[in-house]
Design an enzyme around this catalytic site. Structure first.
Site, PDB file in Angstrom:
ATOM      1  N   CYS A 177       0.819  -1.212   0.000  1.00  0.00           N
ATOM      2  CA  CYS A 177       0.000   0.000   0.000  1.00  0.00           C
ATOM      3  C   CYS A 177       0.850   1.258   0.000  1.00  0.00           C
ATOM      4  O   CYS A 177       0.499   2.259  -0.637  1.00  0.00           O
ATOM      5  CB  CYS A 177      -0.976   0.009   1.171  1.00  0.00           C
ATOM      6  SG  CYS A 177      -0.210  -0.071   2.815  1.00  0.00           S
TER       7      CYS A 177
ATOM      8  N   HIS B 253      -1.501   1.027   7.553  1.00  0.00           N
ATOM      9  CA  HIS B 253      -2.150   1.198   6.266  1.00  0.00           C
ATOM     10  C   HIS B 253      -1.824   2.602   5.760  1.00  0.00           C
ATOM     11  O   HIS B 253      -1.442   3.476   6.554  1.00  0.00           O
ATOM     12  CB  HIS B 253      -3.662   1.005   6.390  1.00  0.00           C
ATOM     13  CG  HIS B 253      -4.350   0.834   5.073  1.00  0.00           C
ATOM     14  ND1 HIS B 253      -3.909  -0.044   4.110  1.00  0.00           N
ATOM     15  CD2 HIS B 253      -5.440   1.450   4.542  1.00  0.00           C
ATOM     16  CE1 HIS B 253      -4.693   0.038   3.053  1.00  0.00           C
ATOM     17  NE2 HIS B 253      -5.620   0.939   3.292  1.00  0.00           N
TER      18      HIS B 253
ATOM     19  N   ASP C  74      -7.925   4.884  -1.365  1.00  0.00           N
ATOM     20  CA  ASP C  74      -7.485   3.684  -0.650  1.00  0.00           C
ATOM     21  C   ASP C  74      -7.700   2.511  -1.608  1.00  0.00           C
ATOM     22  O   ASP C  74      -8.830   2.156  -1.907  1.00  0.00           O
ATOM     23  CB  ASP C  74      -8.299   3.501   0.632  1.00  0.00           C
ATOM     24  CG  ASP C  74      -7.946   2.232   1.391  1.00  0.00           C
ATOM     25  OD1 ASP C  74      -7.124   1.435   0.889  1.00  0.00           O
ATOM     26  OD2 ASP C  74      -8.491   2.032   2.494  1.00  0.00           O
TER      27      ASP C  74
END
Length: 232
Positions: free
Chosen positions: A12, A67, A99
């Site tokens: 990510c 994250h 996201d």
């Protein structure tokens, strides 16, 4: 509003780095008309156990060690008090969140994303143990692009019998990312100590980058920041 972009599973921070880079490259000649400021947000806590809902990895709750998301936050206009159209930061100009691991739309409006991803903030029936509550490190796009570096060593499981590196998830085919300032300083890996860590002091100037960058906020502070309000 959503650049054409392919994300890599389980990377990510690199997905957001490349998306941030894409925005910056596209906007270098359009900055005066772009109504948002670009920020990168790392989500974690001291335990590295943060609970997020509506993620692709699991239908209900996912507990991540960290994250990373990108936020487009509306710029506040500088204008006279008699101008009824200012500031531009109104509900019509809500922040947007990218996201690539969410089941929600990409991008999603900040209000929708926060309500669905962190429902315990808005629904009284939710009870969440403190160890799963998030802290957020908010970083200006240029600071992140300049200082971030990852050699992907955190994804290595072992070497096989032939000496090949086995990763927990196959790494991207492009080379590991190392921002220009990180490269000048000889830094090849600062993902955890500089970005995932939620240590104070809360604000570090880019010129002082060492252990931390950006501003660390709790959830209520982050919601205020999203709305461009001053946290109490």
């Amino acid at each position: 509003m959503h650049p054409c972009f392919r994300s890599e599973h389980c990377y990510c921070e690199e997905n957001i780095y490349l998306l941030t880079q894409t925005f910056r490259n596209q906007l270098q000649h359009e900055e005066e008309v772009f109504p948002w400021d670009i920020y990168v947000v790392f989500i974690s806590n001291d335990n590295k156990t943060v609970a997020l809902w509506r993620q692709k990895a699991r239908k209900e709750i996912v507990v991540w060690d960290y994250h990373v998301i990108l936020v487009l936050r509306p710029r506040l206009a500088t204008c006279s008090s008699d101008n009824e159209d200012c500031p531009v930061n109104t509900a019509k100009h809500e922040a947007w969140i990218y996201d690539f691991d969410t089941r929600l739309a990409v991008p999603s409006s900040a209000g929708s994303y926060m309500a669905d991803t962190f429902p315990y903030l808005f629904q009284t029936e939710f009870e969440l143990n403190d160890q799963y509550e998030s802290l957020l490190r908010v970083i200006e796009a240029n600071v992140f692009l300049d200082h971030f570096a990852s050699d992907r060593s955190h994804m290595i499981l072992r070497k096989d019998v032939e000496g090949r590196t086995i990763y927990s998830s196959p790494p991207p085919t492009y080379p590991p990312i190392c921002g220009p300032t990180a490269k000048l300083r000889g830094v090849v890996m600062n993902l955890f100590e500089t970005f995932v860590s939620m240590k104070v002091p809360e604000v570090i100037r880019a010129s002082d980058v060492g252990e931390n960058v950006g501003e660390v906020l709790d959830m209520h502070g982050f919601l205020a920041w999203l709305s461009c309000a001053q946290a109490a």
